[in-house]
Write a protein that holds these residues in place. Structure first.
Motif, mmCIF file in Angstrom:
data_model
loop_
_atom_site.group_PDB
_atom_site.id
_atom_site.type_symbol
_atom_site.label_atom_id
_atom_site.label_comp_id
_atom_site.label_asym_id
_atom_site.label_seq_id
_atom_site.Cartn_x
_atom_site.Cartn_y
_atom_site.Cartn_z
ATOM 1 N N LEU A 24 75.001 2.479 74.752
ATOM 2 C CA LEU A 24 76.250 2.213 74.032
ATOM 3 C C LEU A 24 76.221 0.820 73.416
ATOM 4 O O LEU A 24 75.724 -0.137 74.027
ATOM 5 N N GLN A 59 82.075 7.124 72.019
ATOM 6 C CA GLN A 59 81.633 7.456 73.373
ATOM 7 C C GLN A 59 82.350 8.673 73.951
ATOM 8 O O GLN A 59 81.791 9.393 74.776
ATOM 9 N N ARG A 62 80.497 12.032 73.244
ATOM 10 C CA ARG A 62 79.124 12.205 73.701
ATOM 11 C C ARG A 62 78.891 13.443 74.557
ATOM 12 O O ARG A 62 77.770 13.968 74.577
#
Length: 280
Positions: A24, A59, A62
């Motif tokens: 990340l 995120q 994901r």
């Protein structure tokens, strides 16, 4: 021999990898890289994704969308025709999803009656071009997304040029003539079209590939004039729901996923809370 540009891109990759938290990378780090290497938001995000680093803004994607698929979305180009009730939600959701290149097309300005349902409308936006307000909003939401805003009405004359290089076209118009014309243009260019329509408590969505004649089947009894949305109006919740389904279909096309609404229409009745598939 390594060129200065290649060396600089290697330095950028090293910078991103060293400053990432596992896979990340934060917006702060991306902004620092943009300033340090004198690059655009889009170029820095592209380089991060190419290095299998996921910008932290994505995120929560994901577990549904891989980093490789996120790069595919970022490299894609989608045209949205209409920036009103459906279009506002579609444009913002595509940008938040991470679709990297948007062409937004609408000839109109915001009026007071738009404010009950159109995401980009507000007292401050009254009288302003819808495409200009939409582009400014996306610049705030996700500055890595490239937006081409075109204040014009789509037609058979300009459609080929406006859809050049587009992977998917999303219909957010409010009249049947424009929809049928759009389908003809997309068919000629071999571009998939995601169609949505709303009226009062009701809506429908379908996905049309170049070989399909889905819209012609849906509107085969139509003679002339506007669709029923002009009679039933639209509350705030109908466009948000139908637009979200259109974005889901667009995402699936771009990522080559199954389960598309091809040769079928998803009809939505929010008054009686009924959803039905009609095969066409």
């Amino acid at each position: 021999m390594v060129t200065p540009k290649e060396r600089r891109m290697d330095e950028l990759k090293d910078f991103l990898e060293k400053n990432a938290d596992k896979d990340l990378i934060s917006s702060t780090c991306l902004e620092e890289a943009r300033t340090l290497f004198s690059l655009s938001h889009a170029e820095v995000e592209r380089r991060a994704l190419q290095s299998s680093l996921l910008p932290a803004r994505y995120q929560r994607n994901r577990n549904s969308i891989s980093v490789k698929q996120q790069l595919k979305l970022f490299s894609s180009r989608v045209a949205v025709v209409g920036c009103g009730g459906l279009g506002g939600y579609i444009i913002e959701e595509l940008a938040r999803l991470g679709v990297g290149n948007l062409v937004i097309i609408d000839p109109d300005v915001f009026e007071e009656h738009n404010m009950n349902r159109q995401l980009f409308s507000s007292p401050k936006s009254l009288g302003l071009a819808k495409v200009a307000v939409a582009a400014r909003r996306i610049g705030e939401v996700n500055p890595a997304v490239s937006v081409e805003s075109v204040k014009t009405r789509l037609s058979g004359v300009n459609g080929t040029e406006l859809f050049a290089g587009v992977d998917v076209v999303v219909d957010a118009t409010d009249n049947i003539t424009a929809r049928l014309e759009m389908a003809t243009i997309c068919r000629g260019l071999s571009i998939p079209l995601v169609h949505g329509a709303i009226a009062g408590w009701y809506g429908h969505v379908c996905t049309i590939f170049p070989e399909d004649m889905t819209l012609e089947k849906i509107y085969h009894n139509w003679q002339d004039g506007s669709g029923i949305e002009q009679d039933l109006g639209n509350p705030s919740f109908t466009p948000a729901l139908v637009a979200s389904i259109e974005v889901a279909e667009t995402c699936k096309i771009l990522l080559n996923q199954k389960g598309l609404l091809k040769n079928r229409k998803l009809t939505i009745d929010l008054l009686d809370m009924e959803i039905e598939h009609i095969y066409l």
